[in-house]
Design an enzyme around this catalytic site. Structure first.
Site, PDB file in Angstrom:
ATOM      1  N   HIS A  46       0.823  -1.208   0.000  1.00 48.59           N
ATOM      2  CA  HIS A  46       0.000   0.000   0.000  1.00 48.59           C
ATOM      3  C   HIS A  46       0.856   1.256   0.000  1.00 48.59           C
ATOM      4  O   HIS A  46       0.540   2.247  -0.681  1.00 48.59           O
ATOM      5  CB  HIS A  46      -0.932  -0.014   1.217  1.00 48.59           C
ATOM      6  N   GLU A  49       2.010   1.906  -3.431  1.00 53.15           N
ATOM      7  CA  GLU A  49       0.924   2.483  -4.235  1.00 53.15           C
ATOM      8  C   GLU A  49       0.930   4.001  -4.129  1.00 53.15           C
ATOM      9  O   GLU A  49       0.779   4.712  -5.129  1.00 53.15           O
ATOM     10  CB  GLU A  49      -0.410   1.913  -3.759  1.00 53.15           C
TER      11      GLU A  49
END
Length: 421
Positions: A46, A49
């Protein structure tokens, strides 16, 4: 017209030409998420990202945002347990610019130290926001209770301590291991020809980590029927229940989807009608199903006042037991099929939905699934299929988690219909 192609660098491309539209949706699907992390680097998928939007050799973070704003398009990304997706939707005339910019982000992000430090603070605030969002928190608690130390039990956002310690080398090493050509699918849907799409993608994607290998293999988790309760001084109690579901691509998947729709996934469902419409005991109550590569989770959620928790759990039990014993009627099944087909076909009017369908099917199932095949699979489901799946999924003891002003004894009392350990 749909197509499948493999770029010279090894990345798979799936696409659909829709010449009567003026837009095109592009998705870069990477087969990694929190499931492929360790306890020590949980949250890195994450965090990456976020970091792919924070500057490349050509663009600053602000310039990246300005590129897509200048095109009048949309760009975003999300991370799940098993994949990460970077996507954009633009006018067809801006296809090559959008692809070039996305490729630059994935292949040439600089991960500057100052940007890492700023973004780690942003993600830590995101973690704290989820801690203050009880309906999200209870779902994370449920996964942790069900899967324990298996990576499917990890949160997607990760832990604050990990975020504070991530270095540039950690990010680069993770990319080398998990952003390999064989782990990437690019999906395209909209007004761009196959020839044009492949030409542009060949020109822009040149991964440098070909030949690297992943460490470890996928290990299937064990399902634990746990009880987890977190006391929190809020107005409602948020309760989530889970039993084992089905893995992605399972032959009974559409039977389970139809079961889910009838039990709690729409306003005419049994849970919604019984708990919200008839009793007024919840604003939000629903069932859902999450599928992974080798397993699945069937879940139920409700948010209610502390004094209603035991009664709501009892009513959930009655709906579940009724479904597991009697299944659904032919009328419910036919209504469910029409609802499911209608929802699916309406979704296909969106280039973003078509792009997502293509990308996920190729990444998780390794193939493109024609719409006709899906419609036929839905039509083949019978009431006996539904009952068989219900007896498998709904007869299993449920795990449960709860957040709010409540004690564990109240949860256990309300769950007498579903023994937990």
């Amino acid at each position: 017209m749909s197509y499948r192609h493999q770029l010279s660098c090894g990345i798979r491309v799936v696409g659909e030409e829709i010449p009567f539209l003026r837009s095109v949706a592009i998705g870069i699907w990477v087969g990694t998420g929190s499931r492929f992390e360790t306890r020590q680097n949980n949250g890195v998928s994450h965090f990456l990202e976020h970091m792919f939007f924070k500057g490349t050799q050509r663009y600053s973070a602000k310039a990246l945002a300005e590129v897509f704003d200048g095109l009048g398009g949309q760009v975003n990304a999300f991370t799940s347990k098993e994949y990460t997706c970077f996507y954009s939707r633009v006018l067809d005339e801006h296809f090559s610019v959008a692809v070039d910019t996305l490729a630059d982000m994935i292949q040439n992000s600089t991960f500057a130290a100052e940007e890492i430090d700023k973004e780690r603070r942003v993600v830590i605030e995101e973690i704290r926001m989820y801690e203050d969002t009880p309906d999200e928190l209870v779902m994370d608690m449920l996964a942790q209770g069900v899967y324990g130390e298996h990576p499917l039990g990890y949160t997607i956002l990760g832990e604050e301590e990990n975020l504070r310690n991530f270095s540039r080398n950690d990010l680069v090493d993770y990319i080398a291991e998990h952003y390999r050509p064989e782990d990437i699918v690019i999906s395209v849907a909209g007004n761009v020809s196959r020839e044009r799409a492949i030409e542009v993608l060949e020109q822009t994607f040149h991964p440098s980590n070909s030949g690297s290998t992943r460490t470890g293999a996928i290990v299937s988790p064990k399902f634990s029927t746990s009880v987890s309760v977190r006391s929190k001084d809020i107005e409602q109690v948020h309760v989530a229940l889970a039993s084992p579901g089905l893995p992605a691509g399972h032959e009974d998947m559409f039977a389970l989807i139809l079961l889910n729709n009838a039990l709690g996934n729409n306003p005419s469902s049994r849970l919604f009608q019984e708990i919200r419409e008839e009793r007024g005991m919840a604003y939000s109550v629903f069932s859902y199903h999450s599928s992974y590569r080798d397993c699945g989770m069937f879940g139920i959620y409700a948010g209610t006042s502390p004094e209603n928790v035991e009664e709501v759990l009892r009513l959930i039990g009655e709906c579940v037991e009724s479904f597991a014993v009697d299944g659904m009627t032919e009328h419910e099944l036919e209504k469910g099929k029409e609802q499911l087909k209608g929802s699916m076909m309406l979704g296909l009017e969106s280039t973003s939905s078509r792009m997502s369908r293509l990308g996920k099917n190729e990444l998780l199932l390794g193939r493109m699934i024609p719409i006709e095949e899906t419609l036929q699979a839905i039509e083949r489901v019978t009431v006996s299929d539904i009952l068989r799946v219900a007896k498998t999924v709904l007869k299993h003891p449920f795990a449960v988690s709860a957040v709010g002003p409540i004690e564990e004894s109240m949860i256990v009392s309300g769950m007498q219909w579903a023994p937990v350990s």
